[in-house]
Design a protein around this motif. Structure first.
Motif, PDB file in Angstrom:
ATOM      1  N   GLU A   1      11.859  -1.941  10.797  1.00 54.12           N
ATOM      2  CA  GLU A   1      12.879  -1.545  11.771  1.00 54.12           C
ATOM      3  C   GLU A   1      12.548  -0.217  12.440  1.00 54.12           C
ATOM      4  OE1 GLU A   1      14.737  -4.155   8.631  1.00 54.12           O
ATOM      5  OE2 GLU A   1      13.444  -2.375   8.598  1.00 54.12           O
TER       6      GLU A   1
ATOM      7  N   ARG B   1      14.557   1.517   3.005  1.00 59.42           N
ATOM      8  CA  ARG B   1      15.380   1.774   4.191  1.00 59.42           C
ATOM      9  C   ARG B   1      16.126   3.092   4.056  1.00 59.42           C
ATOM     10  NH1 ARG B   1      16.393  -3.841   3.701  1.00 59.42           N
ATOM     11  NH2 ARG B   1      18.375  -3.416   2.644  1.00 59.42           N
TER      12      ARG B   1
ATOM     13  N   LEU C   1      11.512  -5.824  18.278  1.00 59.91           N
ATOM     14  CA  LEU C   1      11.076  -4.480  17.916  1.00 59.91           C
ATOM     15  C   LEU C   1       9.817  -4.098  18.676  1.00 59.91           C
ATOM     16  CD1 LEU C   1      11.626  -4.660  14.041  1.00 59.91           C
ATOM     17  CD2 LEU C   1      13.115  -3.605  15.752  1.00 59.91           C
TER      18      LEU C   1
END
Length: 394
Positions: A94, A37, A192
């Motif tokens: 994400e 991330r 998403l």
């Protein structure tokens, strides 16, 4: 716009190291997932010497993470996907909405490098098979090649890669280094999958994410991170959240003494980067050194992958791994494995003072990949061989 903050070259270097996870305490509780991330993108590559590059990336930052744990962190639970970023990369799920601009660009183009004989029929067959049986590899979908050269793809391979490009299909993992494909509707969380931000919004967020991962960067640096066009970055910067800075020594092309315009993550400017530096060998595909010009600008170090250079023209070796010590690139190692021995085909240092760090890096890498000994074949300065061997034996 406010007067840009002035940074020294050392400040910029430390900011970049902290942003990439090499300065300060790593998030060990978050592990590989947190690292992914933070970086936003981890490059995949077919070459495997000590390990594959996507395994070397967390190793360089977190230490001897179990290789099975690395794979599980990337691929289990539909938490990541593979797509075109800097190259073929693992991305946190994400980020799926942020690449809508690229999926739409593929759709407008209408084809990839290969063209299908009957696109509608071939794509429909792939979708039906994945819906009924997926996730599946190319082999399970009908095979990758027609039977000729590696690039002579089968119709099913062309179809599934086109569906991957355009977002109908997603690569959910690598199995035996083969991509495993699933329908995006089955693998990407609904919130998403349904998010379809406009191109401008995608680019603003990707530019900001690149700025966070790099710490401080020029527009070309930001463009290179996810392979955007410089003009896309330029247009996205005003609303990106990054702030303008100037870095001493980062000179504008053709303007000696005039610092190039750079951009920084404002959070990276709040406090001076401090903490423990990591000593490690870096994959040549590590995002710290992705861009050759940036690496030379920040570290004064020329890094070039020579795996695709004819053997007789190589200078530093097939898979040369730069040595990071104290926040600086101070040497190179071209590694190999022979049974339980890690072999340094070539090793070189910019200063003899880095010899203990080289020994530490070689021992740690050997232990991580299950080797019990280290052998150095070619040393740039043979006067260092005896002290190096003593250090390795300690």
């Amino acid at each position: 716009m406010a007067t840009p903050l002035e940074l020294s070259s050392d400040q910029a270097r430390r900011i970049a190291l902290r942003a990439q996870g090499f300065l300060g305490a790593p998030d060990r509780r978050g592990g590989v997932r947190a690292m992914l991330r933070r970086l936003g993108s981890v490059q995949l590559d077919t070459i495997s010497v000590l390990a594959r590059s996507h395994e070397l990336i967390p190793y360089a930052r977190l230490g001897a993470v179990g290789r099975e744990a690395v794979e599980a962190a990337y691929w289990s639970g539909n938490r990541s996907f593979e797509y075109w970023s800097h190259a073929a990369c693992v991305l946190p799920v994400e980020e799926w909405p942020l690449f809508a601009f690229r999926r739409r660009a593929f759709q407008r183009r209408g084809h990839r490098w290969h063209r299908m004989e009957d696109a509608e029929r071939s794509c429909a067959e792939i979708v039906a098979k994945l819906r009924g049986e997926g996730p599946l590899t190319t082999k399970e979908l009908g095979g990758a090649k027609r039977g000729g050269e590696w690039w002579d793809w089968s119709e099913s391979k062309i179809a599934v890669e086109w569906l991957l490009d355009t977002g109908v299909v997603v690569c959910t993992e690598r199995r035996g280094w083969r991509r495993v494909y699933a329908l995006a509707e089955q693998a990407v969380p609904a919130e998403l999958l349904e998010a379809e931000p406009e191109d401008e919004a995608c680019l603003r967020q990707l530019v900001f994410q690149s700025g966070q991962a790099l710490g401080v960067a020029t527009e070309k640096d930001l463009a290179d991170y996810h392979r955007l066009r410089v003009e896309q970055v330029t247009a996205a910067l005003p609303g990106s959240g990054l702030v303008p800075v100037r870095v001493a020594g980062w000179e504008r092309n053709g303007s000696a003494g005039q610092p190039a315009r750079a951009w920084a993550d404002p959070a990276a400017l709040v406090a001076e980067p401090r903490g423990r530096h990591r000593t490690t060998l870096l994959s040549p595909f590590d995002s710290l050194i992705w861009d050759r010009a940036r690496t030379e600008r920040i570290f004064g170090f020329t890094h070039r992958l020579e795996a695709y250079t004819p053997k007789h023209k190589r200078v530093h070796g097939y898979f040369t791994m730069p040595l990071l010590v104290g926040g600086r690139l101070v040497g190179r190692v071209d590694p190999a494995r022979e049974g339980t021995t890690l072999v340094a085909r070539q090793a070189s240092l910019t200063s003899p003072s880095a010899l203990p760090a080289l020994a530490d890096a070689l021992r740690e890498a050997a232990q991580w990949v299950g080797c019990s000994s280290v052998r150095v074949e070619q040393l740039h300065d043979e006067t260092l061989r005896i002290p190096l061997e003593k250090l390795l034996a300690a």
